[in-house]
Design a protein around this motif. Structure first.
Motif, PDB file in Angstrom:
ATOM      1  N   LEU A 149      -7.130  -4.348   4.970  1.00  0.00           N
ATOM      2  CA  LEU A 149      -7.157  -4.280   6.433  1.00  0.00           C
ATOM      3  C   LEU A 149      -5.754  -4.488   7.005  1.00  0.00           C
ATOM      4  N   ASP A 150      -5.021  -5.472   6.478  1.00  0.00           N
ATOM      5  CA  ASP A 150      -3.630  -5.670   6.899  1.00  0.00           C
ATOM      6  C   ASP A 150      -2.850  -4.358   6.780  1.00  0.00           C
ATOM      7  N   ALA A 151      -2.968  -3.731   5.600  1.00  0.00           N
ATOM      8  CA  ALA A 151      -2.186  -2.521   5.326  1.00  0.00           C
ATOM      9  C   ALA A 151      -2.636  -1.360   6.214  1.00  0.00           C
ATOM     10  N   MET A 192       0.846  -1.208   0.000  1.00  0.00           N
ATOM     11  CA  MET A 192       0.000   0.000   0.000  1.00  0.00           C
ATOM     12  C   MET A 192       0.876   1.250   0.000  1.00  0.00           C
ATOM     13  N   HIS A 193       0.562   2.179  -0.896  1.00  0.00           N
ATOM     14  CA  HIS A 193       1.254   3.468  -0.848  1.00  0.00           C
ATOM     15  C   HIS A 193       0.261   4.591  -1.180  1.00  0.00           C
ATOM     16  N   PHE A 194       0.527   5.748  -0.579  1.00  0.00           N
ATOM     17  CA  PHE A 194      -0.367   6.885  -0.810  1.00  0.00           C
ATOM     18  C   PHE A 194      -0.106   7.470  -2.181  1.00  0.00           C
ATOM     19  N   THR A 195      -1.142   7.862  -2.881  1.00  0.00           N
ATOM     20  CA  THR A 195      -1.001   8.365  -4.252  1.00  0.00           C
ATOM     21  C   THR A 195      -1.438   9.816  -4.377  1.00  0.00           C
ATOM     22  N   SER A 196      -1.768  10.441  -3.246  1.00  0.00           N
ATOM     23  CA  SER A 196      -2.112  11.868  -3.291  1.00  0.00           C
ATOM     24  C   SER A 196      -1.592  12.519  -2.023  1.00  0.00           C
ATOM     25  N   GLU A 197      -1.498  13.844  -2.075  1.00  0.00           N
ATOM     26  CA  GLU A 197      -1.244  14.602  -0.852  1.00  0.00           C
ATOM     27  C   GLU A 197      -2.503  14.538   0.022  1.00  0.00           C
ATOM     28  N   GLU A 226      -8.274  13.498   4.099  1.00  0.00           N
ATOM     29  CA  GLU A 226      -8.568  12.483   3.077  1.00  0.00           C
ATOM     30  C   GLU A 226      -7.326  12.239   2.238  1.00  0.00           C
ATOM     31  N   ARG A 227      -7.061  10.970   1.962  1.00  0.00           N
ATOM     32  CA  ARG A 227      -5.854  10.662   1.180  1.00  0.00           C
ATOM     33  C   ARG A 227      -6.110   9.446   0.317  1.00  0.00           C
ATOM     34  N   ASP A 228      -5.737   9.529  -0.966  1.00  0.00           N
ATOM     35  CA  ASP A 228      -5.873   8.383  -1.873  1.00  0.00           C
ATOM     36  C   ASP A 228      -4.711   7.426  -1.653  1.00  0.00           C
ATOM     37  N   PHE A 229      -4.973   6.147  -1.838  1.00  0.00           N
ATOM     38  CA  PHE A 229      -3.873   5.171  -1.792  1.00  0.00           C
ATOM     39  C   PHE A 229      -4.092   4.125  -2.872  1.00  0.00           C
ATOM     40  N   ALA A 230      -3.042   3.312  -3.068  1.00  0.00           N
ATOM     41  CA  ALA A 230      -3.165   2.179  -3.985  1.00  0.00           C
ATOM     42  C   ALA A 230      -2.679   0.943  -3.250  1.00  0.00           C
ATOM     43  N   LEU A 231      -3.450  -0.113  -3.385  1.00  0.00           N
ATOM     44  CA  LEU A 231      -3.072  -1.403  -2.806  1.00  0.00           C
ATOM     45  C   LEU A 231      -2.816  -2.296  -4.020  1.00  0.00           C
ATOM     46  N   GLY A 232      -1.537  -2.367  -4.439  1.00  0.00           N
ATOM     47  CA  GLY A 232      -1.281  -2.987  -5.740  1.00  0.00           C
ATOM     48  C   GLY A 232      -2.003  -2.176  -6.801  1.00  0.00           C
ATOM     49  N   GLU A 233      -2.852  -2.845  -7.573  1.00  0.00           N
ATOM     50  CA  GLU A 233      -3.588  -2.184  -8.659  1.00  0.00           C
ATOM     51  C   GLU A 233      -4.904  -1.562  -8.180  1.00  0.00           C
ATOM     52  N   ILE A 234      -5.235  -1.761  -6.906  1.00  0.00           N
ATOM     53  CA  ILE A 234      -6.561  -1.368  -6.424  1.00  0.00           C
ATOM     54  C   ILE A 234      -6.511   0.018  -5.801  1.00  0.00           C
ATOM     55  N   PRO A 235      -7.292   0.983  -6.320  1.00  0.00           N
ATOM     56  CA  PRO A 235      -7.310   2.294  -5.680  1.00  0.00           C
ATOM     57  C   PRO A 235      -8.181   2.295  -4.423  1.00  0.00           C
ATOM     58  N   GLY A 236      -7.806   3.144  -3.479  1.00  0.00           N
ATOM     59  CA  GLY A 236      -8.580   3.259  -2.248  1.00  0.00           C
ATOM     60  C   GLY A 236      -8.480   4.660  -1.682  1.00  0.00           C
ATOM     61  N   ILE A 237      -9.272   4.931  -0.652  1.00  0.00           N
ATOM     62  CA  ILE A 237      -9.268   6.242   0.011  1.00  0.00           C
ATOM     63  C   ILE A 237      -9.285   6.012   1.524  1.00  0.00           C
ATOM     64  N   LEU A 238      -8.483   6.813   2.205  1.00  0.00           N
ATOM     65  CA  LEU A 238      -8.447   6.781   3.672  1.00  0.00           C
ATOM     66  C   LEU A 238      -8.867   8.141   4.218  1.00  0.00           C
TER      67      LEU A 238
END
Lengths: 243, 243
Positions: free
Chosen positions: A127-129, A1-6, A15-27
């Motif tokens: 959830l792990d990440a 998992m890595h963050f893809t936005s400020e 609010e911050r976008d992330f990617a889990l492999g190829e899957i986009p997500g938001i935290l």
């Protein structure tokens, strides 16, 4: 998992976008948190971009109670590749609904089970990440739809301690059986006149949950018409079980 | 109507017994009220003396929101004379339940309709008297059971603007039809495993209400096991519609 936005700050929520492999997500995390906070996994029907305003609204309510929220794109949602067979199942479903026929259990299985099979391990990886982040330590709840994903997660994932589920889609027989093995507190929201929903199926599912604590909140109106007070009831449910 | 006791003050609520002709009743008003307040009519299954702790608890919650509460004894409850035919209907009901037979609609009619016929005009007379008190000016809601009394009152009494009903007793077919004429906001509490209740009947009744705003809150447990958070949901319902 890595963050893809400020980080973006709105109304006390980071609010911050992330990617889990190829899957986009938001935290989403509460701006004011000084210690690690609990987490709600925000379920949705797929399509993060269109769902963003509603998801962000739910995250804002959780943040006001000191709870983080996170979501990931569903298989086949947004820009993610479609699942094999789903389009055909969807066409069969539409045909049955338009003809006013009962929707066969076999169509529901083809429509929902592949999605559950693929999505649940993804949510568990997320959830792990998420739990490895310093801002978050649990407990964790699942919230929303697709209800079959929520049921499977509630049945198999011990880190999830409560689930508020939105009865808004068809439920395969296998998932109905899995609901009997669910023992965590469950809160089910049902839109009584939801045009795309089978009310009796939702009531049967509610009955099937093995949980000692379960509550059903049914309100008038269609799929997107959940009244504000029902949302407040859900916030109360999370506050009771996560704080 | 005349008061039959001195006012008693507990936890910010002034409680006072009254009599409406031969019918005993209790009025609870918030101690802090400086202007006339709304009113909740507290329904119950009969027997004010045994019901007092629970009724006083509900009145205390209402008073905290600046709302008065009042109740009267039911026909056949407490020291009031029994209704003709009710004992026989109750015996027939018990026999059917013990034999595991479905309870015939005709037994339910004999059990419930005479009570509704007699009780509803009494509640209306109580309402006349209560609204003439300087402390109370409305709006007025009905709360609790017996649910058929609440349905009839909601259908025929225009001064009642909202009803929170406790699904805990059998509902005659005629009352089911009257529910279609109810247009005020309705909140139904259902104990999912209530041993003395017919769940499907409660769901059918909920479906029958003509109200544009209606909500159903189902929880686990038996007749007296309503969880605290369901009570809070009901308080929110009254606060929305009476304040």
């Amino acid at each position: 998992m890595h963050f893809t936005s400020e980080p973006r700050l709105h109304d006390g929520v980071i609010e911050r976008d992330f990617a889990l492999g190829e899957i986009p997500g938001i935290l989403w995390t509460p701006e004011s948190a000084s210690a690690p906070v609990p987490l709600i996994l925000l379920g949705h029907p797929g399509g993060l971009r269109q769902m963003h305003p509603r998801l962000a609204g739910r995250a804002r309510h959780a943040a006001a109670d000191g709870i983080a929220s996170a979501t990931i794109e569903l298989p086949g949602g947004g820009d993610r590749p479609g699942l094999p067979g789903i389009d055909e199942a969807r066409t069969d479903l539409r045909r049955a609904l338009q003809a006013g026929e009962p929707v066969g259990a076999e169509i529901i299985d083809r429509l929902v089970l592949p999605l559950v099979e693929m999505a649940v391990p993804e949510w568990q990886a997320a959830l792990d990440a998420l739990l490895s982040l310093p801002q978050i330590d649990g407990p964790v709840a699942y919230s929303g739809g697709i209800i079959s994903i929520g049921v499977r997660l509630a049945a198999v994932e011990p880190r999830i301690v409560a689930a508020a589920l939105f009865a808004g889609s068809f439920v395969p027989r296998a998932i109905m059986e899995e609901a009997r093995r669910v023992s965590i507190p469950v809160h089910v929201l049902l839109q009584w006149d939801d045009e795309g929903n089978d009310r009796q199926m939702a009531l049967d599912l509610f009955d099937a949950f093995g949980s000692r604590e379960k509550s059903l909140n049914a309100n008038m109106g269609g799929h997107t018409g959940v009244p504000r007070h029902a949302g407040e009831g859900t916030s109360g449910f999370f506050a009771r079980h996560l704080r």
